[in-house]
Design a protein around this motif. Structure first.
Motif, PDB file in Angstrom:
ATOM      1  N   UNK A   1       6.489  -4.625 -10.371  1.00  0.00           N
ATOM      2  CA  UNK A   1       6.611  -3.505  -9.455  1.00  0.00           C
ATOM      3  C   UNK A   1       6.610  -3.960  -8.006  1.00  0.00           C
ATOM      4  N   UNK A   2       5.613  -3.506  -7.241  1.00  0.00           N
ATOM      5  CA  UNK A   2       5.503  -3.901  -5.836  1.00  0.00           C
ATOM      6  C   UNK A   2       4.474  -5.004  -5.652  1.00  0.00           C
ATOM      7  N   UNK A   3       4.169  -5.732  -6.718  1.00  0.00           N
ATOM      8  CA  UNK A   3       3.167  -6.804  -6.667  1.00  0.00           C
ATOM      9  C   UNK A   3       3.862  -8.161  -6.564  1.00  0.00           C
TER      10      UNK A   3
ATOM     11  N   UNK B   1      -0.182  12.489  -1.399  1.00  0.00           N
ATOM     12  CA  UNK B   1       1.165  11.927  -1.297  1.00  0.00           C
ATOM     13  C   UNK B   1       2.238  12.781  -1.926  1.00  0.00           C
ATOM     14  N   UNK B   2       1.863  13.924  -2.519  1.00  0.00           N
ATOM     15  CA  UNK B   2       2.862  14.783  -3.158  1.00  0.00           C
ATOM     16  C   UNK B   2       3.335  14.175  -4.469  1.00  0.00           C
TER      17      UNK B   2
ATOM     18  N   UNK C   1      14.840  -1.645   6.853  1.00  0.00           N
ATOM     19  CA  UNK C   1      15.400  -1.178   5.587  1.00  0.00           C
ATOM     20  C   UNK C   1      16.511  -0.174   5.868  1.00  0.00           C
ATOM     21  N   UNK C   2      17.731  -0.531   5.521  1.00  0.00           N
ATOM     22  CA  UNK C   2      18.894   0.355   5.696  1.00  0.00           C
ATOM     23  C   UNK C   2      18.979   0.917   7.113  1.00  0.00           C
ATOM     24  N   UNK C   3      18.744   0.049   8.094  1.00  0.00           N
ATOM     25  CA  UNK C   3      18.861   0.467   9.481  1.00  0.00           C
ATOM     26  C   UNK C   3      17.657   1.183  10.036  1.00  0.00           C
ATOM     27  N   UNK C   4      16.577   1.275   9.251  1.00  0.00           N
ATOM     28  CA  UNK C   4      15.370   1.947   9.713  1.00  0.00           C
ATOM     29  C   UNK C   4      14.196   0.983   9.637  1.00  0.00           C
ATOM     30  N   UNK C   5      13.243   1.159  10.559  1.00  0.00           N
ATOM     31  CA  UNK C   5      12.013   0.366  10.546  1.00  0.00           C
ATOM     32  C   UNK C   5      10.948   1.107   9.751  1.00  0.00           C
ATOM     33  N   UNK C   6      10.408   0.443   8.726  1.00  0.00           N
ATOM     34  CA  UNK C   6       9.361   1.034   7.897  1.00  0.00           C
ATOM     35  C   UNK C   6       8.121   0.161   7.994  1.00  0.00           C
ATOM     36  N   UNK C   7       7.005   0.774   8.366  1.00  0.00           N
ATOM     37  CA  UNK C   7       5.749   0.039   8.451  1.00  0.00           C
ATOM     38  C   UNK C   7       5.020   0.184   7.116  1.00  0.00           C
ATOM     39  N   UNK C   8       4.889  -0.918   6.415  1.00  0.00           N
ATOM     40  CA  UNK C   8       4.225  -0.944   5.115  1.00  0.00           C
ATOM     41  C   UNK C   8       3.166  -2.031   5.159  1.00  0.00           C
TER      42      UNK C   8
ATOM     43  N   UNK D   1       0.833  -1.205   0.000  1.00  0.00           N
ATOM     44  CA  UNK D   1       0.000   0.000   0.000  1.00  0.00           C
ATOM     45  C   UNK D   1       0.869   1.259   0.000  1.00  0.00           C
ATOM     46  N   UNK D   2       0.575   2.141  -0.953  1.00  0.00           N
ATOM     47  CA  UNK D   2       1.273   3.421  -1.006  1.00  0.00           C
ATOM     48  C   UNK D   2       2.731   3.323  -1.359  1.00  0.00           C
ATOM     49  N   UNK D   3       3.139   2.253  -2.086  1.00  0.00           N
ATOM     50  CA  UNK D   3       4.566   2.104  -2.378  1.00  0.00           C
ATOM     51  C   UNK D   3       5.074   3.232  -3.275  1.00  0.00           C
ATOM     52  N   UNK D   4       4.250   3.658  -4.237  1.00  0.00           N
ATOM     53  CA  UNK D   4       4.693   4.722  -5.135  1.00  0.00           C
ATOM     54  C   UNK D   4       5.059   5.985  -4.380  1.00  0.00           C
TER      55      UNK D   4
END
Length: 765
Positions: A423-425, A643-644, A451-458, A384-387
């Motif tokens: 893509x992200x599928x 999302x800009x 991801x690269x030392x950071x936690x990302x909630x996706x 969700x919201x990968x773009x």
């Protein structure tokens, strides 16, 4: 590195000088044939001048080059200088003697040193690093060319007489008896010819097989023919020996300057880079399948056949060399076949796997599904919201996120076939009738990804399809239909496939085809709903709404065909038609009513905002109709720009044209006060759901009241949508609203009704 203009001009002047020396040599030779007793030194000034020009050319190329390339040209300049000294010594000796003389030991040493120096410069050129397989292939190619060249060179040396001048002090020309030692002069001349030919072979190998390194490849091709000058002079000596002024050595020196000048000019013009217009991918492929070894083998075979036909047999030396050559060619072909097998394996691997994650790709996933015979379950999910995340984090971190997601899915389903579809599928295939696959996949992403030392909630949205027997090949399509249904319902959820989805998909496909036909046949119309000023009801604007009336059926609701147009991309063509038609009507109203003409609001979809051509299309349409940009307002949704990214950039570009921007249905989407700062909004359209709650409790009116206050504070125009009663209109006026829209004032109608209302404006009740 590109050459400066001065270097290019210098190269041009040197080339002209080299041409002059070459032409002068030809003219002097012809003049000597036509005259009586020309001097023996006649061609030497042109030959020596040409050799000196070669020095200038090499120095010019060195000045325009850097690093290893500069060192190469400096070494070549030194070799050309030694050649010039040898020519000067030989020419002076001839002029003093008054007749052709055998070269002195000093001259012979200079000639040999010049050739050896050029060969050393070539050998010192670096070549790019290669794998051991590529290096083996290269060395085999070099060996093939080397053996072929040695066969040709040794046969040449054996077959042609050594050109030794027959004047005073020189032995008579002619081949020595077999087995007899060569005279000193003949041995020196043979060595010069041999080393020169070997140097030419090295040049061909460097440019045709191993690569020219930092040099411009064609520059070496211009230099390579120099190696043929000594053998050529050897061959033509019998034809010119009766003309003392036609010194074969002077004749061989004459084109040297021209070849150096062409090579230097090529290097300077291209700065060591491949020629313009060359496709680098094909150039690299061409180098991998160089024709040089094949050409060398072909020339050698031709020579062997000629010798056999002439003598009736093949001499032992040539026969032994041909066996070595055949052995090398066979080994080279075996290596090539092995490389081709490995290449095919690599291509097959690449064709069936995703480069980024290493997972099977869509092709492999579908093929695996086709081969299944047991019941299976397929889940297709995307992030969700990968773009938006990818735009914010950057491509590198976005790729890292995809790799982390692939690892999470693989860990969650260790016994399943996991693939990256697009893509992200991602796709998951599990044998059996396992339940809760979609729920497990959604739950797997409730823990942040590292991801690269950071936690990302996706989060993930998933579609699931199960089947057996004849349904198996169709599971992927059905799972993707379920995914679309899940995404329409929201995010972070899963949906299982149902039979109704198949019928819906077919209906959408039929509707898309009809939509395309309707656009081509002009079946769409625009209607306009007034936006009025409170309290009097004066029309200040209209909203353009698209309607579809197929000639062979009932009207199709926008709620039905707009989503299909979005999914298929037809919204771009439809949206462009709406902009064109609405601007045409707006221009007509502006012409008739001037400043009193209504603003025209045009709805722009999220898909249109991602089209980089949209601002130019709007600008060209406004200019074509000579329309005041302030008479156009583009309505967008909050979610389209929340999302800009590219969509928000497009909105800024549109606002720069002078058109207005309205946020439609404000308050129902991802509303954020920050959005009012980042998005260049001029109008807020308050959603009908808030208007319906007017005249109720204070709590029910709170949002409508707050939005009016926010709009007034920020200097925005607030428009209340969906006004259906007099009571709502009166209450909106009391809350500070100055503009409203709804069925209470007018229903959407054709442009003609707006014309009539503008001609005789009345309060619509």
């Amino acid at each position: 590195m590109r050459p400066v203009d001065g270097s290019a001009r210098t190269a041009g002047r040197i080339l002209i000088l080299a041409v002059v020396w070459a032409v002068l040599s030809v003219l002097l030779g012809v003049a000597g044939l036509l005259g009586d007793a020309p001097p023996a030194w006649l061609l030497w000034p042109a030959g020596i001048g040409s050799a000196a020009t070669a020095v200038l050319a090499a120095l010019a190329a060195a000045a325009a080059s850097e690093g290893v390339a500069r060192l190469f040209w400096q070494r070549l300049a030194a070799a050309a200088a030694v050649l010039t000294v040898g020519g000067l010594s030989h020419g002076t000796q001839t002029a003093l003697a008054g007749h052709p003389t055998s070269m002195s030991g000093f001259s012979a040493a200079c000639y040999l040193g010049a050739v050896a120096g050029a060969g050393y410069a070539l050998l010192r050129l670096p070549h790019p690093p290669r794998s051991w397989r590529a290096s083996l292939a290269m060395y085999l190619d070099v060996a093939v060319v080397g053996v072929a060249a040695m066969l040709v060179i040794t046969h040449f040396l054996w077959s042609f007489p050594v050109p030794v001048p027959s004047g005073p002090g020189g032995p008579p020309p002619g081949p020595p008896p077999p087995g007899a030692p060569l005279p000193g002069l003949a041995a020196g001349m043979t060595m010069i010819v041999l080393v020169t030919a070997i140097t030419a072979v090295v040049a061909v190998i460097r440019v045709g097989i191993t690569g020219a390194g930092p040099l411009h490849g064609p520059a070496l091709w211009y230099l390579a023919p120099i190696g043929l000058l000594a053998p050529a002079s050897w061959m033509i000596y019998p034809a010119v020996k009766d003309h003392p002024h036609l010194s074969v050595t002077a004749m061989a020196l004459s084109p040297v300057g021209l070849m150096f000048a062409l090579a230097a000019r090529s290097q300077i013009r291209h700065g060591g880079q491949p020629p313009r217009g060359v496709n680098l991918r094909w150039a690299r492929r061409w180098r991998r399948i160089s024709v040089v070894p094949y050409a060398a083998v072909a020339i050698t075979v031709g020579m062997l056949i000629t010798v056999t036909l002439h003598l009736g047999f093949l001499p032992p030396g040539l026969a032994g060399g041909s066996i070595v050559l055949i052995t090398l060619v066979v080994i080279r072909q075996i290596a090539a076949l092995s490389d081709n097998t490995d290449l095919l394996d690599q291509l097959e691997e690449q064709a069936n796997h995703d480069d980024l994650t290493g997972l099977p790709n869509r092709r492999s996933f579908a093929a695996t599904l086709q081969q299944r015979t047991a019941p299976a379950v397929v889940a297709v999910g995307d992030l969700d919201g990968f773009g938006t995340l990818n735009d914010r984090l950057g491509d590198e971190r976005g790729d890292a996120l995809l790799r982390a997601a692939a690892a999470r899915i693989t860990e969650t389903f260790p016994d399943a076939v996991v693939a990256r579809l697009l893509g992200d599928e991602f796709g998951v295939l599990i044998d059996g009738d396992q339940e809760h696959l979609g729920e497990q996949l959604v739950r797997a992403f409730r823990t942040p990804l590292r991801v690269d030392g950071h936690d990302l909630l996706v989060t993930a949205t998933v579609g699931v399809a199960a089947g057996r027997d004849e349904a198996l090949p169709d599971l992927l399509r059905r799972a993707e239909l379920a995914l679309k249904a899940a995404k329409r319902a929201g995010a972070n959820r899963y949906t299982e496939h149902t039979a109704e989805m198949d019928s819906t998909a077919q209906h959408d496909a039929d509707l898309a085809a009809a939509l395309r036909r309707g656009l081509d046949m002009g079946e769409f119309r625009l209607v306009y709903q007034p936006i009025v000023e409170l309290p009097g009801g004066r029309i200040t604007g209209v909203e353009a709404l698209v309607r579809w009336h197929p000639p062979d059926g009932p009207p199709v609701s926008p709620a039905e065909f707009i989503p299909v147009a979005e999914q298929t991309g037809l919204i771009l063509d439809l949206g462009l038609w709406v902009i064109e038609t609405a601007c045409a009507d707006a221009a007509r109203w502006q012409h008739r009513h001037g400043a009193g003409a209504p603003r025209v609001n045009i709805n722009v979809s999220a898909r249109q905002l991602l089209d980089p051509d949209l601002p130019d299309q709007v600008a060209s349409t406004i200019a074509r109709y000579r329309l005041d940009p302030d008479k156009i307002t583009l309505e967008i949704t909050e979610t389209a720009v929340f999302g800009g990214g590219a969509a928000l950039n497009t909105v800024h570009d549109l606002r720069d044209l002078g058109v207005g921007v309205a946020l439609d249905d404000f308050g129902t989407g991802q509303s954020s006060l920050t959005l009012l700062r980042t998005c260049p909004v001029t109008t807020l359209k308050v959603d009908k759901s808030f208007i319906d709650e007017l005249n109720g409790t204070a709590e029910q009116e709170a949002i409508a009241t707050s939005l009016s206050t926010i709009a007034a504070t920020l200097g925005l125009r607030a428009v209340a949508e969906g006004v259906e009663t007099q009571a709502q209109a009166s209450r909106l006026e009391a809350l500070g609203y100055r503009y409203a829209q709804g069925y209470f004032f007018a229903k959407p109608g054709p442009a003609a009704l707006i014309d009539a209302a503008l001609e005789a404006p009345v309060v619509i009740d």
